[in-house]
Structure formats: C-alpha cells, structure tokens
Design a protein around this motif. Structure first.
Motif, PDB file in Angstrom:
ATOM      1  N   SER A   1      12.251  22.710   1.618  1.00 60.19           N
ATOM      2  CA  SER A   1      10.963  22.629   0.930  1.00 60.19           C
ATOM      3  C   SER A   1      10.417  21.213   0.902  1.00 60.19           C
ATOM      4  CB  SER A   1      11.105  23.147  -0.500  1.00 60.19           C
ATOM      5  OG  SER A   1      11.961  22.314  -1.259  1.00 60.19           O
ATOM      6  N   LEU A   2      11.298  20.192   1.050  1.00 66.95           N
ATOM      7  CA  LEU A   2      10.850  18.800   1.020  1.00 66.95           C
ATOM      8  C   LEU A   2      10.363  18.300   2.368  1.00 66.95           C
ATOM      9  CD1 LEU A   2      13.592  17.124  -1.206  1.00 66.95           C
ATOM     10  CD2 LEU A   2      11.204  17.554  -1.803  1.00 66.95           C
ATOM     11  N   LEU A   3      10.615  19.042   3.435  1.00 67.00           N
ATOM     12  CA  LEU A   3      10.238  18.568   4.762  1.00 67.00           C
ATOM     13  C   LEU A   3       8.732  18.346   4.919  1.00 67.00           C
ATOM     14  CD1 LEU A   3      12.696  20.573   7.043  1.00 67.00           C
ATOM     15  CD2 LEU A   3      12.752  18.157   6.448  1.00 67.00           C
ATOM     16  N   PRO A   4       7.868  19.263   4.446  1.00 65.21           N
ATOM     17  CA  PRO A   4       6.423  18.971   4.537  1.00 65.21           C
ATOM     18  C   PRO A   4       6.036  17.698   3.794  1.00 65.21           C
ATOM     19  CG  PRO A   4       6.781  21.296   4.067  1.00 65.21           C
ATOM     20  CD  PRO A   4       8.108  20.620   3.909  1.00 65.21           C
ATOM     21  N   THR A   5       6.664  17.458   2.643  1.00 67.61           N
ATOM     22  CA  THR A   5       6.393  16.228   1.898  1.00 67.61           C
ATOM     23  C   THR A   5       6.828  15.010   2.696  1.00 67.61           C
ATOM     24  OG1 THR A   5       6.722  17.412  -0.181  1.00 67.61           O
ATOM     25  CG2 THR A   5       6.818  15.017  -0.264  1.00 67.61           C
ATOM     26  N   ARG A   6       7.972  15.110   3.338  1.00 65.76           N
ATOM     27  CA  ARG A   6       8.470  14.003   4.147  1.00 65.76           C
ATOM     28  C   ARG A   6       7.517  13.697   5.295  1.00 65.76           C
ATOM     29  NH1 ARG A   6      13.074  11.206   5.137  1.00 65.76           N
ATOM     30  NH2 ARG A   6      13.421  10.526   7.279  1.00 65.76           N
ATOM     31  N   LEU A   7       7.050  14.734   5.978  1.00 69.65           N
ATOM     32  CA  LEU A   7       6.111  14.526   7.083  1.00 69.65           C
ATOM     33  C   LEU A   7       4.821  13.881   6.595  1.00 69.65           C
ATOM     34  CD1 LEU A   7       6.449  17.753   9.267  1.00 69.65           C
ATOM     35  CD2 LEU A   7       7.210  15.447   9.801  1.00 69.65           C
ATOM     36  N   ALA A   8       4.323  14.354   5.466  1.00 69.65           N
ATOM     37  CA  ALA A   8       3.095  13.783   4.922  1.00 69.65           C
ATOM     38  C   ALA A   8       3.300  12.319   4.560  1.00 69.65           C
ATOM     39  CB  ALA A   8       2.647  14.581   3.701  1.00 69.65           C
ATOM     40  N   ALA A   9       4.440  11.985   3.960  1.00 66.59           N
ATOM     41  CA  ALA A   9       4.721  10.600   3.589  1.00 66.59           C
ATOM     42  C   ALA A   9       4.830   9.713   4.823  1.00 66.59           C
ATOM     43  CB  ALA A   9       6.006  10.530   2.766  1.00 66.59           C
ATOM     44  N   ILE A  10       5.452  10.220   5.877  1.00 66.77           N
ATOM     45  CA  ILE A  10       5.562   9.460   7.121  1.00 66.77           C
ATOM     46  C   ILE A  10       4.177   9.225   7.725  1.00 66.77           C
ATOM     47  CG2 ILE A  10       6.368   9.596   9.509  1.00 66.77           C
ATOM     48  CD1 ILE A  10       8.881  10.951   8.439  1.00 66.77           C
ATOM     49  N   ALA A  11       3.339  10.239   7.718  1.00 70.37           N
ATOM     50  CA  ALA A  11       1.987  10.094   8.256  1.00 70.37           C
ATOM     51  C   ALA A  11       1.186   9.065   7.456  1.00 70.37           C
ATOM     52  CB  ALA A  11       1.270  11.444   8.248  1.00 70.37           C
TER      53      ALA A  11
ATOM     54  N   ALA B   1       0.833  -1.205   0.000  1.00 68.27           N
ATOM     55  CA  ALA B   1       0.000   0.000   0.000  1.00 68.27           C
ATOM     56  C   ALA B   1       0.868   1.257   0.000  1.00 68.27           C
ATOM     57  CB  ALA B   1      -0.928  -0.011   1.210  1.00 68.27           C
ATOM     58  N   ALA B   2       1.994   1.211   0.740  1.00 71.15           N
ATOM     59  CA  ALA B   2       2.889   2.375   0.781  1.00 71.15           C
ATOM     60  C   ALA B   2       3.529   2.619  -0.582  1.00 71.15           C
ATOM     61  CB  ALA B   2       3.960   2.165   1.850  1.00 71.15           C
ATOM     62  N   PHE B   3       3.873   1.558  -1.282  1.00 67.52           N
ATOM     63  CA  PHE B   3       4.409   1.713  -2.637  1.00 67.52           C
ATOM     64  C   PHE B   3       3.391   2.384  -3.554  1.00 67.52           C
ATOM     65  CE2 PHE B   3       7.910  -1.411  -1.966  1.00 67.52           C
ATOM     66  CZ  PHE B   3       8.909  -0.737  -2.643  1.00 67.52           C
ATOM     67  N   VAL B   4       2.154   1.913  -3.487  1.00 69.28           N
ATOM     68  CA  VAL B   4       1.112   2.432  -4.386  1.00 69.28           C
ATOM     69  C   VAL B   4       0.771   3.878  -4.049  1.00 69.28           C
ATOM     70  CG1 VAL B   4      -1.274   2.161  -5.147  1.00 69.28           C
ATOM     71  CG2 VAL B   4       0.160   0.137  -4.808  1.00 69.28           C
ATOM     72  N   VAL B   5       0.410   4.111  -2.781  1.00 64.66           N
ATOM     73  CA  VAL B   5      -0.002   5.444  -2.368  1.00 64.66           C
ATOM     74  C   VAL B   5       1.180   6.410  -2.393  1.00 64.66           C
ATOM     75  CG1 VAL B   5      -1.035   6.791  -0.499  1.00 64.66           C
ATOM     76  CG2 VAL B   5      -1.842   4.474  -0.957  1.00 64.66           C
ATOM     77  N   GLY B   6       2.358   5.921  -1.987  1.00 66.93           N
ATOM     78  CA  GLY B   6       3.539   6.777  -1.982  1.00 66.93           C
ATOM     79  C   GLY B   6       3.897   7.281  -3.363  1.00 66.93           C
ATOM     80  N   ARG B   7       3.835   6.401  -4.365  1.00 70.51           N
ATOM     81  CA  ARG B   7       4.166   6.828  -5.719  1.00 70.51           C
ATOM     82  C   ARG B   7       3.102   7.783  -6.262  1.00 70.51           C
ATOM     83  NH1 ARG B   7       8.293   5.222  -9.065  1.00 70.51           N
ATOM     84  NH2 ARG B   7       8.124   6.308 -11.057  1.00 70.51           N
ATOM     85  N   PHE B   8       1.833   7.520  -5.910  1.00 70.80           N
ATOM     86  CA  PHE B   8       0.740   8.352  -6.410  1.00 70.80           C
ATOM     87  C   PHE B   8       0.770   9.752  -5.799  1.00 70.80           C
ATOM     88  CE2 PHE B   8      -3.675   9.894  -5.997  1.00 70.80           C
ATOM     89  CZ  PHE B   8      -4.015   9.977  -7.342  1.00 70.80           C
ATOM     90  N   LEU B   9       1.059   9.841  -4.500  1.00 76.62           N
ATOM     91  CA  LEU B   9       0.996  11.130  -3.810  1.00 76.62           C
ATOM     92  C   LEU B   9       2.336  11.864  -3.775  1.00 76.62           C
ATOM     93  CD1 LEU B   9      -1.246  10.282  -0.713  1.00 76.62           C
ATOM     94  CD2 LEU B   9      -1.920  11.405  -2.839  1.00 76.62           C
ATOM     95  N   PHE B  10       3.437  11.123  -3.723  1.00 77.23           N
ATOM     96  CA  PHE B  10       4.728  11.768  -3.461  1.00 77.23           C
ATOM     97  C   PHE B  10       5.759  11.527  -4.556  1.00 77.23           C
ATOM     98  CE2 PHE B  10       2.847  10.302   0.623  1.00 77.23           C
ATOM     99  CZ  PHE B  10       2.418  11.535   1.067  1.00 77.23           C
ATOM    100  N   ASP B  11       5.374  10.873  -5.624  1.00 74.69           N
ATOM    101  CA  ASP B  11       6.252  10.666  -6.792  1.00 74.69           C
ATOM    102  C   ASP B  11       7.555   9.990  -6.355  1.00 74.69           C
ATOM    103  OD1 ASP B  11       6.800  10.727  -9.472  1.00 74.69           O
ATOM    104  OD2 ASP B  11       7.670  12.729  -9.439  1.00 74.69           O
TER     105      ASP B  11
END
Length: 372
Positions: free
Chosen positions: A313-323, A206-216
């Motif tokens: 600038s990538l820190l918000p993306t990192r937090l979102a991916a961790i969540a 699920a992390a592979f699928v959602v991670g690629r879709f949301l965070f490239d």
C-alpha cells in the motif's frame, strides 16, 4: 560487454561479501547487546555505500575513512534524533551536513573523497526507518558509541574483503588517474562547487518541506531522491537524466515488489531475496542507474514488510515522493545558479580535473545557458 558484465559481477560479489560479513557481526551484536533491529540496516547501508569509495583508496584515504566514518555515523544518529524531536532544526542541520561536502570540492580530490565519506551515514539515515540504537538508552551517549562501532565494523569488513580480493582474485581495481596539473580556474562566479552546493541545499530543503506536507513520515523518500539526482551534478541535463532514471527504476521495482508481496514471501526467504536483489542491482548498476533504483525500491519494500508495514500500500506513496523529489531537484538545477558547460571543441575550453570543481563553462556569446 561480456567482459564488463563479468567484471561487474566480481566487483558486486566483493561488495556483497563485505555487506554480509558486516551484517553478520551486527546480527550478533543485536542479540548480545539487545540493540534495535534497525542496527542491521545501518550496517548494511554503511558497508554498501563505503565499498565503492574504498576500492582504489590508498593508505591515507583508508585511515581517513576509519576516522571520518565512525565519527560521522555517531553525528548522523544525533541528527536523526534531532529531526524526530525538532523537525525544522534537524532538517536545517541535515541540509548543511549534505551540502558542505559539495562546497569543499574546490579544495581538490582529497577534500572531495573526504566529503563523500562524510555524506555516507547521512544517506544511511534516510534508509534506516528508525533509531538503530539501544531502546533503553535513547538519548544516552552510549547510543552514539554503538553507531560509531558499526562504522568501524563497516570499514573493517570492506578492507578485509577487498584486500583478500586484490591478493587472490582474478582482477585488480583500475588505478585512479594521477593528479592532473593545475588548470586555469573556472571563470564562473560563484564557483561551480558553490553553485552545486547551493542547488543541493535548495533541493533538499524543498524536499523536506514538501515531503513532510504531502507524505508525512515518508518524507525521506523525497529527500533521498533530491540528493541522488543533485549529487555529482554535471549540468542541468545530467540532473534531468538521473531523475528520470530513478523514477523509471522505482516504477519497475514497484511492480517487482508487488509480485513478491502477492507470492507471500516471508521469513528467512524474504531476507535471502533482499540480498539476492541487492546483488543483482549492484551487478547491473554500472550499466544504468535505473537498475539500482529498481533493486533498492524492491529491497526497501521487502524491508518495510518485515518491519510490519504494509509495503504494497505504501508503494504509490513512494513513487509519488520520488517524482516530487526529482522534480524539485530539476527545478533547482535549472533555475538556481545553474552550472552550464562549454563545448569541448571550444579553443579556450578549460578541462576539469577529476575530483575538483573545475567545471567547463561557455564564454558569453557562444550559447551560454545551454548544456553541452
């Protein structure tokens, strides 16, 4: 508490000494052989994760590490290249490589330790931003050889430093408990190791699928969080706790990294700061995993800055991916073959032995479905 902090400082000092030694060798190899800079990250990641598994290892486990780690490091390079070229196929192979070591826990402590070694290069693969290989040899077998050599260096540095520490240092490692006598097998079907392997596979997929879709291209952050929260699963509540600790630590690390970026720390000073933060995170990790998550978030942010990325600038993306990764893991642990435990006071409790999948479960009618 003071004695514990001193002991933690000593153990983290040994680990960081091994890390710096392996990093120095890798730095020399990078210059001599023209390797990609990411080989340094691979060396640090392997040494860092290996040190904890080898602290109390006997000769048999050390020989196993010397064989398994370099081989798995070479395979992980292949998997990394496969993910880059064929994302879906690579994700399937990666997921299998992470869940299989959990499944084999049913075969006892030796299998559990071997499985842990097998996962270390795959964890490093999520940390290394790119192929830690010769730029001119992409796709050549020699690239796997360099990865295996880094694995041998990591094992050798850990052995050397820990051996000298045990001989001349003030503390010896705490001995592992002896193998427990055979316990009555768990009545949970499928077996707990199978359940945990399936949960991990579902969470990572699920992390592979959602991670690629949301965070490239930043999908590794979601996948790494899914693995961290799901590995060593002691029940559904444990998964929730680890997910929260990782997110809280990442938030703290985000603030720290932002402060470092504002201060404009660059060059050799940023490298020294990375190792300093890593040492402090190692020191405090036994107290709470959130300290480790905070330190790693800061270190990765500094690393991305050295590699030319805008880490702030990538820190918000990192937090979102961790969540997202934590949420997916919690959902998997709660609703996909959940592992539930029985109260220790129950008269027919089955106590688990260390390193096995002999999990304690509630009998029907005694509140099954809730964590102890």
């Amino acid at each position: 508490m003071t004695r514990k902090l001193l002991r933690n400082a000593y153990e983290s000092g040994l680990t960081m000494t091994a890390v710096l030694l392996c990093w120095s060798f890798a730095l020399w190899l990078e210059a001599v052989a023209g390797l990609h800079t990411d080989v340094l990250v691979l060396a640090v990641a392997l040494t860092l994760t290996l040190a904890g598994t080898q602290r109390t290892a006997d000769t048999r486990r050390r020989v196993t590490a010397l064989v398994l780690l370099p081989a798995t490091a070479a395979v992980s390079i292949l998997v990394g290249r496969l993910i880059a070229a064929h994302y879906v196929v690579g994700a399937v192979v990666f997921t299998a490589g992470m869940s299989a070591p959990v499944w084999i826990r049913r075969y006892g402590r030796a299998a559990t330790k071997a499985g842990t070694l097998m996962t270390l290069p795959f964890i490093a693969l999520l940390v290394v931003p790119g192929p830690a290989l010769l730029p001119k040899a992409q796709g050549a077998l020699v690239s796997w050889g360099w990865a295996a050599l880094i694995g041998v260096l990591a094992v050798s540095c850990v052995w050397l430093v820990q051996g000298l520490g045990d001989r001349y240092g003030p503390w010896r490692p705490d001995p592992e408990p002896p193998n427990s006598p055979p316990r009555r097998p768990s009545r949970l079907r499928p077996r707990p190791s199978t359940r945990m392997a399936v949960q991990l596979a579902v969470a990572i997929t699920a992390a592979f699928v959602v991670g690629r879709f949301l965070f490239d291209d930043h999908w590794p952050w979601a996948v790494l969080t899914a693995y961290v929260a799901a590995s060593g699963n002691r029940g559904r509540t444990d998964v929730v706790r680890k997910g929260i600790e990782r997110l809280a630590g990442a938030c703290a690390g985000t603030l720290l990294a932002a402060g470092v970026a504002t201060a404009g720390v660059t060059g050799p000073a940023s490298v020294a700061l990375m190792f300093t933060v890593l040492a402090i995170a190692l020191w405090l990790r036994p107290l709470n995993y959130a300290y480790w998550a905070a330190g790693m978030t800061t270190v990765v942010s500094l690393l991305l800055g050295r590699l030319g990325q805008d880490a702030t600038s990538l820190l918000p993306t990192r937090l979102a991916a961790i969540a997202v990764g934590a949420a997916l893991t919690v959902a998997s642990a709660w609703w996909v073959l959940p592992v539930v435990k029985r109260r220790a006071a129950a008269p027919d409790a089955v106590r688990p032995s260390a390193g096995t999948d002999q999990r304690v479960v509630r009998p029907s009618g005694s509140g099954a479905g809730q964590d102890a």
